[in-house]
Design an enzyme around this catalytic site. Sequence first.
Site, short mmCIF file in Angstrom:
data_model
loop_
_atom_site.label_atom_id
_atom_site.label_comp_id
_atom_site.label_asym_id
_atom_site.label_seq_id
_atom_site.Cartn_x
_atom_site.Cartn_y
_atom_site.Cartn_z
N HIS A 158 47.51 -66.24 -6.03
CA HIS A 158 47.43 -65.20 -7.05
C HIS A 158 48.55 -65.30 -8.08
CE1 HIS A 158 44.23 -62.71 -5.15
NE2 HIS A 158 44.59 -63.45 -4.11
N ASP A 365 53.25 -64.56 -15.43
CA ASP A 365 52.34 -63.81 -14.56
C ASP A 365 51.13 -64.66 -14.21
OD1 ASP A 365 51.31 -61.61 -13.16
OD2 ASP A 365 51.88 -60.22 -14.75
C1 G6P Z 1 51.62 -59.49 -6.35
C2 G6P Z 1 51.22 -60.44 -5.26
C3 G6P Z 1 50.44 -59.73 -4.16
C4 G6P Z 1 51.26 -58.53 -3.67
C5 G6P Z 1 51.58 -57.60 -4.83
C6 G6P Z 1 52.42 -56.39 -4.42
O1 G6P Z 1 50.51 -59.07 -7.06
O2 G6P Z 1 50.49 -61.54 -5.79
O3 G6P Z 1 50.19 -60.60 -3.08
O4 G6P Z 1 50.58 -57.82 -2.64
O5 G6P Z 1 52.29 -58.34 -5.81
O6 G6P Z 1 53.63 -56.79 -3.83
P1 G6P Z 1 54.03 -56.37 -2.34
O7 G6P Z 1 55.26 -57.15 -2.03
O8 G6P Z 1 54.25 -54.89 -2.41
O9 G6P Z 1 52.86 -56.69 -1.45
#
Ligand code: G6P
Length: 465
Positions: A158, A365
């Site tokens: 992602h 991003d």
């Molecule tokens: C990004 C990453 C996700 C992640 C999100 C939130 O979008 O690609 O995999 O879940 O951030 O971050 P966190 O550390 O709270 O899961």
Amino acid sequence: MSDLIVISNRVPPPESGEGNQGGLAVGLLNALKSGNGLWMGWGGEIVEEGEPEPPPAEYSFGGVDFATYPLSRDDYDSYYTGFSNEVLWPLFHYRVDKMAYDRRKRSGYFRVNRMFAERISKRITKRARVWVHDYHLIALGTYLRKLAPDVPIGFFLHTPFPPWQVLRVLPDYEELLEAFTGYDLIGMQTDGDRDNLVQALRHGLGAEVEGDRVRYGDRCVDIRTFPISIDVDEVAALAASGRESLPSRRLSRSLLERPMIIGVDRLDYSKGIHQRFAAFERTLELYPHHRDKVTYMQIAPPSRVDVDEYVELRADLEGVAGHINGRFSEFDWTPLRYLNRGYSREVIMGFMRQARVGLVTPLRDGMNLVAKEFVASQAEQDPGVLIISHLAGATAELGDGALVCNPNDIDGMAEMIHRALTMPLAERQERWRRMMDTLRGYDIHRWGNDFMHALERLPSANDES
Ligand code: G6P
């Protein structure tokens, strides 16, 4: 037993309910529903040292099964906070200056990846396919491949992926690159990220490249671009109902007809919020007629609060926000509303629908779904203008309708904010329609289906070799 197993570090909590699931969750839930699916991952719980480990939480929601596991304090520190968010996240966003590597984090990362692979292997059926998500779980494929050699395993990244010369800063780059070769299919957000991964495999491992296919030893992996997207109709419907919600009506009353600029981001240094604040300040300096006439609302819920860089960023932004408001506020006007909290998706989409300008200006991003949500939230009769960074993955698709900026050029961003605030309605509508056509052409359902179809057509590739 499930035929499609999805695994991601974070799993949407069941209590978030319909309409509050993130965009990715909505898309994946659809794929899982049609595939007799199971979604596995971390449930957000941390087990302190000496406490007994609770069993996994198993539940069903919207026709999909879920199994979530807690992390021990040590795994949380080394795998999640440590290697995932203090090493891979900054590295993949080209921020080697923010990397904090040590070997304990590295071994925690590989340990947790192996643990999840073992858990998956116990649930695998004859017809199973596995889809692994994001940078936390890159190494999972290697372990699972050994435990279930014939199962098609896909991976989707992602985030961005950096060029080879940046990646090789990582002490364990070979091990990480080898982990990628455990998969049958890898999906990347943009062609640039795809090319970077292919080149890193070539230079770092000496892998052979034939078009989309990379060969390494007896492994063969296809690496392709699948730009993630949103459910356009769902977002439009949420924006329409959200606009009627109480918070949205209160916001509208409080604006006193002033146009609003909006930003919605996790509080993360990759999002360029500091530069964006500076650009807003410069707008008020260069174009004094906007003073007292425009409101900028930045919603930034805190994120990864155990990582030092995020703690520093929060303190830094509080200072900048206070400075701007101290400098320009009037007794009846506050230029910047800075909110360290989140709202439901419906309320956010309703807020976006009211905005004249959407600022999505990350320094780097993978995709940025907020940009796509901003577009799909707008009403055709009076759409807002999207200002997007050319360093966001979404710009590859939205760049011909949005105003495209470089977030490192503060004056350039200020000019663009002025241009967006003064853009005639006809031009706003024309740009918005272009972006909507693009979004409708490739939505989250297409994304999920395309990936799954590609994965299903592949296993023969590894039988051949
Ligand atoms: C990004 C990453 C996700 C992640 C999100 C939130 O979008 O690609 O995999 O879940 O951030 O971050 P966190 O550390 O709270 O899961």
